[in-house]
Design a protein around this motif. Structure first.
Motif, PDB file in Angstrom:
ATOM      1  N   ARG A  20       0.833  -1.210   0.000  1.00 41.08           N
ATOM      2  CA  ARG A  20       0.000   0.000   0.000  1.00 41.08           C
ATOM      3  C   ARG A  20       0.866   1.258   0.000  1.00 41.08           C
ATOM      4  O   ARG A  20       0.503   2.270  -0.613  1.00 41.08           O
ATOM      5  CB  ARG A  20      -0.938  -0.005   1.206  1.00 41.08           C
ATOM      6  CG  ARG A  20      -1.965  -1.115   1.156  1.00 41.08           C
ATOM      7  CD  ARG A  20      -2.775  -1.186   2.424  1.00 41.08           C
ATOM      8  NE  ARG A  20      -3.443  -2.473   2.544  1.00 41.08           N
ATOM      9  CZ  ARG A  20      -3.889  -2.980   3.681  1.00 41.08           C
ATOM     10  NH1 ARG A  20      -3.760  -2.274   4.808  1.00 41.08           N
ATOM     11  NH2 ARG A  20      -4.466  -4.156   3.711  1.00 41.08           N
ATOM     12  N   ILE A  24       0.724   4.365  -2.612  1.00 39.41           N
ATOM     13  CA  ILE A  24       0.692   5.784  -2.254  1.00 39.41           C
ATOM     14  C   ILE A  24       1.771   6.540  -3.017  1.00 39.41           C
ATOM     15  O   ILE A  24       1.538   7.634  -3.558  1.00 39.41           O
ATOM     16  CB  ILE A  24       0.893   5.955  -0.733  1.00 39.41           C
ATOM     17  CG1 ILE A  24      -0.280   5.368   0.042  1.00 39.41           C
ATOM     18  CG2 ILE A  24       1.089   7.427  -0.365  1.00 39.41           C
ATOM     19  CD1 ILE A  24      -1.574   6.070  -0.188  1.00 39.41           C
ATOM     20  N   LEU A  27       0.712   6.866  -6.683  1.00 40.13           N
ATOM     21  CA  LEU A  27      -0.376   7.817  -6.912  1.00 40.13           C
ATOM     22  C   LEU A  27       0.026   9.255  -6.594  1.00 40.13           C
ATOM     23  O   LEU A  27      -0.690  10.188  -6.956  1.00 40.13           O
ATOM     24  CB  LEU A  27      -1.597   7.428  -6.069  1.00 40.13           C
ATOM     25  CG  LEU A  27      -2.261   6.092  -6.416  1.00 40.13           C
ATOM     26  CD1 LEU A  27      -3.472   5.853  -5.529  1.00 40.13           C
ATOM     27  CD2 LEU A  27      -2.650   6.044  -7.890  1.00 40.13           C
ATOM     28  N   PRO A  31      -3.153  10.469 -10.798  1.00 38.65           N
ATOM     29  CA  PRO A  31      -4.135   9.386 -10.709  1.00 38.65           C
ATOM     30  C   PRO A  31      -3.798   8.270 -11.706  1.00 38.65           C
ATOM     31  O   PRO A  31      -3.275   8.524 -12.804  1.00 38.65           O
ATOM     32  CB  PRO A  31      -5.458  10.067 -11.072  1.00 38.65           C
ATOM     33  CG  PRO A  31      -5.220  11.525 -10.791  1.00 38.65           C
ATOM     34  CD  PRO A  31      -3.774  11.763 -11.137  1.00 38.65           C
ATOM     35  N   LEU A  52      -6.352  -1.235  -2.620  1.00 41.46           N
ATOM     36  CA  LEU A  52      -6.980   0.059  -2.866  1.00 41.46           C
ATOM     37  C   LEU A  52      -8.234   0.236  -2.007  1.00 41.46           C
ATOM     38  O   LEU A  52      -8.533   1.336  -1.534  1.00 41.46           O
ATOM     39  CB  LEU A  52      -7.319   0.201  -4.351  1.00 41.46           C
ATOM     40  CG  LEU A  52      -6.117   0.469  -5.271  1.00 41.46           C
ATOM     41  CD1 LEU A  52      -6.523   0.318  -6.736  1.00 41.46           C
ATOM     42  CD2 LEU A  52      -5.542   1.857  -5.017  1.00 41.46           C
ATOM     43  N   GLU A  56      -8.908   3.170   0.514  1.00 36.14           N
ATOM     44  CA  GLU A  56     -10.110   3.992   0.351  1.00 36.14           C
ATOM     45  C   GLU A  56     -10.901   4.030   1.664  1.00 36.14           C
ATOM     46  O   GLU A  56     -11.425   5.080   2.053  1.00 36.14           O
ATOM     47  CB  GLU A  56     -10.967   3.434  -0.781  1.00 36.14           C
ATOM     48  CG  GLU A  56     -12.139   4.341  -1.152  1.00 36.14           C
ATOM     49  CD  GLU A  56     -12.890   3.859  -2.388  1.00 36.14           C
ATOM     50  OE1 GLU A  56     -13.512   4.701  -3.062  1.00 36.14           O
ATOM     51  OE2 GLU A  56     -12.853   2.648  -2.669  1.00 36.14           O
ATOM     52  N   VAL A  61      -7.262   7.220  -0.233  1.00 27.93           N
ATOM     53  CA  VAL A  61      -7.406   7.120  -1.689  1.00 27.93           C
ATOM     54  C   VAL A  61      -8.891   7.206  -2.035  1.00 27.93           C
ATOM     55  O   VAL A  61      -9.745   6.688  -1.299  1.00 27.93           O
ATOM     56  CB  VAL A  61      -6.804   5.793  -2.207  1.00 27.93           C
ATOM     57  CG1 VAL A  61      -7.247   5.509  -3.639  1.00 27.93           C
ATOM     58  CG2 VAL A  61      -5.283   5.841  -2.121  1.00 27.93           C
ATOM     59  N   ALA A  72      -7.841   5.504  -9.565  1.00 34.91           N
ATOM     60  CA  ALA A  72      -7.475   5.768  -8.163  1.00 34.91           C
ATOM     61  C   ALA A  72      -6.729   7.095  -8.062  1.00 34.91           C
ATOM     62  O   ALA A  72      -5.849   7.402  -8.878  1.00 34.91           O
ATOM     63  CB  ALA A  72      -6.597   4.641  -7.616  1.00 34.91           C
ATOM     64  N   GLN A  73      -7.100   7.856  -7.049  1.00 34.67           N
ATOM     65  CA  GLN A  73      -6.495   9.175  -6.834  1.00 34.67           C
ATOM     66  C   GLN A  73      -6.233   9.371  -5.341  1.00 34.67           C
ATOM     67  O   GLN A  73      -7.040   8.982  -4.502  1.00 34.67           O
ATOM     68  CB  GLN A  73      -7.440  10.261  -7.346  1.00 34.67           C
ATOM     69  CG  GLN A  73      -6.930  11.675  -7.157  1.00 34.67           C
ATOM     70  CD  GLN A  73      -7.971  12.701  -7.589  1.00 34.67           C
ATOM     71  OE1 GLN A  73      -9.170  12.496  -7.423  1.00 34.67           O
ATOM     72  NE2 GLN A  73      -7.512  13.808  -8.169  1.00 34.67           N
ATOM     73  N   LEU A  74      -5.093   9.957  -5.016  1.00 31.65           N
ATOM     74  CA  LEU A  74      -4.809  10.273  -3.620  1.00 31.65           C
ATOM     75  C   LEU A  74      -5.743  11.358  -3.123  1.00 31.65           C
ATOM     76  O   LEU A  74      -6.060  12.296  -3.856  1.00 31.65           O
ATOM     77  CB  LEU A  74      -3.365  10.777  -3.472  1.00 31.65           C
ATOM     78  CG  LEU A  74      -2.238   9.755  -3.389  1.00 31.65           C
ATOM     79  CD1 LEU A  74      -0.916  10.486  -3.127  1.00 31.65           C
ATOM     80  CD2 LEU A  74      -2.486   8.736  -2.293  1.00 31.65           C
ATOM     81  N   ASP A  75      -6.153  11.241  -1.877  1.00 28.42           N
ATOM     82  CA  ASP A  75      -6.867  12.343  -1.229  1.00 28.42           C
ATOM     83  C   ASP A  75      -5.809  13.207  -0.555  1.00 28.42           C
ATOM     84  O   ASP A  75      -5.343  12.914   0.546  1.00 28.42           O
ATOM     85  CB  ASP A  75      -7.862  11.806  -0.197  1.00 28.42           C
ATOM     86  CG  ASP A  75      -8.789  12.901   0.332  1.00 28.42           C
ATOM     87  OD1 ASP A  75      -8.286  14.030   0.546  1.00 28.42           O
ATOM     88  OD2 ASP A  75      -9.975  12.627   0.541  1.00 28.42           O
TER      89      ASP A  75
END
Length: 263
Positions: A20, A24, A27, A31, A52, A56, A61, A72-75
């Motif tokens: 994971r 990270i 990403l 994305p 993922l 999430e 994510v 998938a996109q990082l927050d």
């Protein structure tokens, strides 16, 4: 604050798993489609999907469902919150700074003790927010002195002092872990505005680690100008930590005295 800490802990727990963490890092560039993430990791897509989903669930994510595509996109906001929380934890507290200074002082004084050159005279000055008799009482009334005569994270368990020549002094301080430290001495002279006494910490066998003669003078009207000098002599082997603690310790005591009188 508890909710913030829980969110940060959840995010860190999810990110701490090696695969994971690689996701990270990937990403962070941009994305990626879930299939691209699996390809970059060299993993099967079902395994990647599970990782993922864990990220999430922790809020780290966001997986966008775009028709048949999943991207998938990082927050970044969540990561920013984690970073801010860790940055706050990384800020040195006054106690951190005091402990580092004390460690350096112990190293210095160990060398001085070994060389037989650890004696010294320390001097302190304070402008106190009380008239002279109130300051005198704060020093010589055991019930009052016990409220301020301890450095931070220590408590006074015993305080014995009578303001007359020849009277014995005994002070016992207790740390948070229950360890106790005893000091003994004797009053040389006492009159309102001037107190002279010896007081030195004892080793486990009850022997003084050094000789320390304290001279306290209190002058002025309204507020009180306090001067304290401490002459340290006869420093014994193994006394470096106690000698090094005199300056920061008495600085904290006088700060506590100032606060006590202000109240």
């Amino acid at each position: 604050m508890a909710d913030v800490a829980d969110d940060v802990q959840q995010a860190l727990s999810a990110m701490g798993e090696p695969t994971r963490f690689r996701i990270i890092t990937l990403l962070a560039e941009r994305p990626y489609a879930v299939g691209e993430v699996a390809e970059a990791l060299g993993a099967l897509q079902p395994q990647t999907t599970k990782h993922l989903q864990a990220l999430e669930a922790a809020g780290v994510v966001t997986v966008h469902r775009l028709g048949r595509r999943r991207v998938a996109q990082l927050d970044r906001g969540v990561l920013g919150g984690v970073a801010a929380h860790l940055a706050a934890l990384a800020e040195a507290s006054p106690d951190d700074i005091a402990l580092a200074d004390y460690g350096r002082a112990v190293d210095r004084d160990e060398a001085l003790v070994a060389a037989g050159n650890a004696g010294r005279t320390l001097r302190f000055e304070r402008e106190l927010p009380a008239e002279r008799r109130a300051v005198w009482s704060a020093w010589t009334d055991p019930a009052k002195a016990a409220q301020w005569w301890a450095p931070r994270h220590f408590d006074v368990t015993t305080f014995e002092l009578e303001p007359k020549a020849g009277a014995q002094i005994r002070v016992v301080l207790r740390e948070g872990d229950g360890a106790e430290h005893e000091s003994r001495g004797r009053v040389e002279s006492a009159r309102v505005g001037r107190l002279v006494f010896t007081l030195a910490p004892l080793d486990p066998a009850g022997r003084p680690l050094f000789s320390a003669r304290h001279v306290v003078t209190m002058t002025g009207r309204g507020s009180t100008r306090l001067s304290l000098s401490i002459e340290v002599t006869d420093v014994q082997p193994g006394a470096a930590a106690a000698v090094a603690g005199l300056e920061p310790g008495w600085s904290q005591l006088l700060d506590a005295l100032t606060d006590f009188l202000a109240e």
